[in-house]
Design an enzyme around this catalytic site. Structure first.
Site, PDB file in Angstrom:
ATOM      1  N   LYS A  22       0.826  -1.212   0.000  1.00  0.00           N
ATOM      2  CA  LYS A  22       0.000   0.000   0.000  1.00  0.00           C
ATOM      3  C   LYS A  22       0.855   1.254   0.000  1.00  0.00           C
ATOM      4  CE  LYS A  22      -3.023   2.610   3.144  1.00  0.00           C
ATOM      5  NZ  LYS A  22      -2.039   3.579   3.688  1.00  0.00           N
ATOM      6  N   ASN A  23       1.831   1.335   0.900  1.00  0.00           N
ATOM      7  CA  ASN A  23       2.606   2.561   1.037  1.00  0.00           C
ATOM      8  C   ASN A  23       3.490   2.819  -0.185  1.00  0.00           C
ATOM      9  OD1 ASN A  23       1.443   3.067   3.506  1.00  0.00           O
ATOM     10  ND2 ASN A  23       3.109   2.156   4.693  1.00  0.00           N
ATOM     11  N   ASP A 121      -5.895   8.513   8.574  1.00  0.00           N
ATOM     12  CA  ASP A 121      -6.015   7.936   9.917  1.00  0.00           C
ATOM     13  C   ASP A 121      -6.035   9.000  10.999  1.00  0.00           C
ATOM     14  OD1 ASP A 121      -6.045   5.303   9.138  1.00  0.00           O
ATOM     15  OD2 ASP A 121      -3.874   5.107   9.181  1.00  0.00           O
ATOM     16  N   ASP A 320       4.005   1.077  11.766  1.00  0.00           N
ATOM     17  CA  ASP A 320       2.754   0.453  11.339  1.00  0.00           C
ATOM     18  C   ASP A 320       2.551  -0.943  11.919  1.00  0.00           C
ATOM     19  OD1 ASP A 320       1.913   2.610   9.891  1.00  0.00           O
ATOM     20  OD2 ASP A 320       2.519   1.834   7.940  1.00  0.00           O
ATOM     21  N   MET A 342       6.350   7.840  17.233  1.00  0.00           N
ATOM     22  CA  MET A 342       6.090   8.731  16.107  1.00  0.00           C
ATOM     23  C   MET A 342       4.674   9.309  16.067  1.00  0.00           C
ATOM     24  SD  MET A 342       8.314   6.606  13.285  1.00  0.00           S
ATOM     25  CE  MET A 342       8.107   7.771  11.941  1.00  0.00           C
TER      26      MET A 342
END
Length: 438
Positions: A22-23, A121, A320, A342
């Site tokens: 996805k990223n 998000d 993630d 983060m």
């Protein structure tokens, strides 16, 4: 609002293929704007965020053809720059965090790039300063309309320069690189992100005719070129999904094989999961997780102190996967601290795990201490709502391990990052049903 109904407590078995990353997709798809020639991209995941970006590119005038499952052709030879200042674009761009990465290639090729404040998000602040400071360093003029939260950068011609990024932002680095490849002269980016997905972008751009050196390091040197050509590119498998399946196997005491994982691009991910006690076997380019019938035991440090697992820029552990690690620890033998450095809101989903019977002490917005049950007490089924992509799949894993039937609402968050997750889980024995929203 969609819902999953999950009957937990069942062992799973079989093979599962990770989707395309996805990223990486959010960066690579924006790069097609850098050339008028055809770009073919393979292994694109069929997920909400990626499909939204493809739809946005179409509205920009990019010609998109679906060649096969996960394979598309893109040609940006007739880009409609007027769309960028339309009310429709201001609405379309809000719903997708990755839309920020169209700005770099548009600025580099056409001298202007605009974007509404992107959504995504609710996991804490994600500053855009790194992106725009980079563009300004390249000679762009920045403007911001506070009334409708609309950002813009413009330049007659970008000029290469030296810059030290204030943070090793992956999307920020990608955006600046895409602008700099068509700038005049040499751009040096220090403290650049060096994640595999960023490396993939740089390799693709070099195949298109860019001159980027230092790929894989935090010091990138870019010699600007006049134009870029077409290419063909294949996405890496999604490392976050691979980590999710590792956690799923351990929590459900299942024997799973995760196929074609591109081991060389996983970095420390396997070793961090091994610290939680999970047995990870390499079989060619596959990961095999045997059934952990007797559970798994967290490693302590050499001096006996409690293990701390924290996130960091690559080659550190990706933020993630901290939600997955935290969930896995709830049934480990032993205790550990999870330190999310983060994002200040990403651990707030732990209240739902606590409701299921997990022993977690949320020390502050960034740290949680997890005391594992060692499967002596199973998690209890419950009804919950997915707050974001990664927390959502973590709760799904918890539900699959719990005794009883759980309900997860707002599964659109999970669908944003995981392709047909319910169908793929059913194929390995999961009892999961998708209910239509009312």
């Amino acid at each position: 609002m969609g819902t999953f109904k999950i009957e937990g407590g069942h062992q799973l078995r079989g093979r599962i293929q990770p989707q395309g990353a996805k990223n990486e997709a959010l960066q690579i798809l924006c790069a097609v704007l850098l050339t008028a020639e055809e770009v073919i991209i393979n292994n694109i995941p069929d997920i909400i965020d990626v499909n939204k970006l493809i739809a946005l590119l179409k509205k920009l005038g990019v010609k998109v053809k679906k060649l096969d499952k996960g394979s598309y052709s893109f040609q940006a030879d007739d880009v409609d720059l007027k769309y960028l200042e339309s009310a429709e674009f201001k609405e379309d761009g809000k719903g997708l965090r990755g839309s920020i990465m169209i700005v770099g290639p548009l600025l580099g090729r056409f001298g202007k790039g605009y974007i509404p404040k992107p959504g995504g998000d609710k996991i804490g602040r994600r500053r855009l300063d790194t992106h725009f400071e980079g563009f300004i360093n390249l000679g762009a003029k920045f403007r911001y309309n506070r009334d409708d939260l609309f950002y813009g950068v413009e330049a007659k011609k970008l000029k290469g320069t030296y810059m030290l990024l204030d943070e090793a932002s992956v999307t920020g680095t990608a955006n600046i690189v895409m602008a700099a490849v068509l700038a005049e002269g040499i751009t040096t980016i220090y403290n650049a992100a060096c994640e595999p997905y960023l490396q993939q972008l740089c390799k693709m751009l070099n195949r298109m005719g860019a001159k980027i050196s230092g790929v894989g390091s935090n010091l990138l040197t870019i010699e600007g070129v006049d134009k870029l050509g077409g290419t063909e590119h294949r996405m890496l498998p999604d490392m976050i999904e691979i980590g999710s399946w590792i956690g799923l196997a351990a929590m459900t005491k299942s024997e799973l094989t995760i196929t074609n994982v591109s081991w060389d691009d996983l970095g420390v991910i396997p070793s961090v999961f091994r610290k939680t006690g999970i047995n990870i076997e390499r079989q060619g380019d596959d990961i095999h997780i045997p059934a952990h019938i007797n559970g798994y035991e967290v490693q302590n440090y050499i001096d006996g102190s409690i293990l701390t697992i924290s996130d960091a820029p690559w080659p550190g552990f990706t933020p993630d996967l901290l939600s997955i690690i935290l969930t896995v620890l709830t049934q480990a033998r032993g205790s550990a601290v999870v330190h999310q450095k983060m994002f200040e809101s990403r651990l707030f989903f732990v209240d739902k795990l606590i409701d299921m019977g997990a022993k977690i002490i949320l020390c502050d917005p960034h740290r949680a201490t997890v005391i594992g049950h060692d499967f002596k007490s199973t998690l209890k089924a419950t009804t919950m709502t997915s707050p974001d992509i990664r927390a959502g799949v973590s709760l799904l894993i918890a539900a699959l391990s719990a005794k009883g039937t759980s309900i997860i609402h707002n599964i659109e968050q999970i669908d944003r990052g995981y392709e047909n997750i319910d169908e793929r889980l059913r194929a390995i024995g999961a009892k999961i049903e998708r209910l239509d929203g009312n």
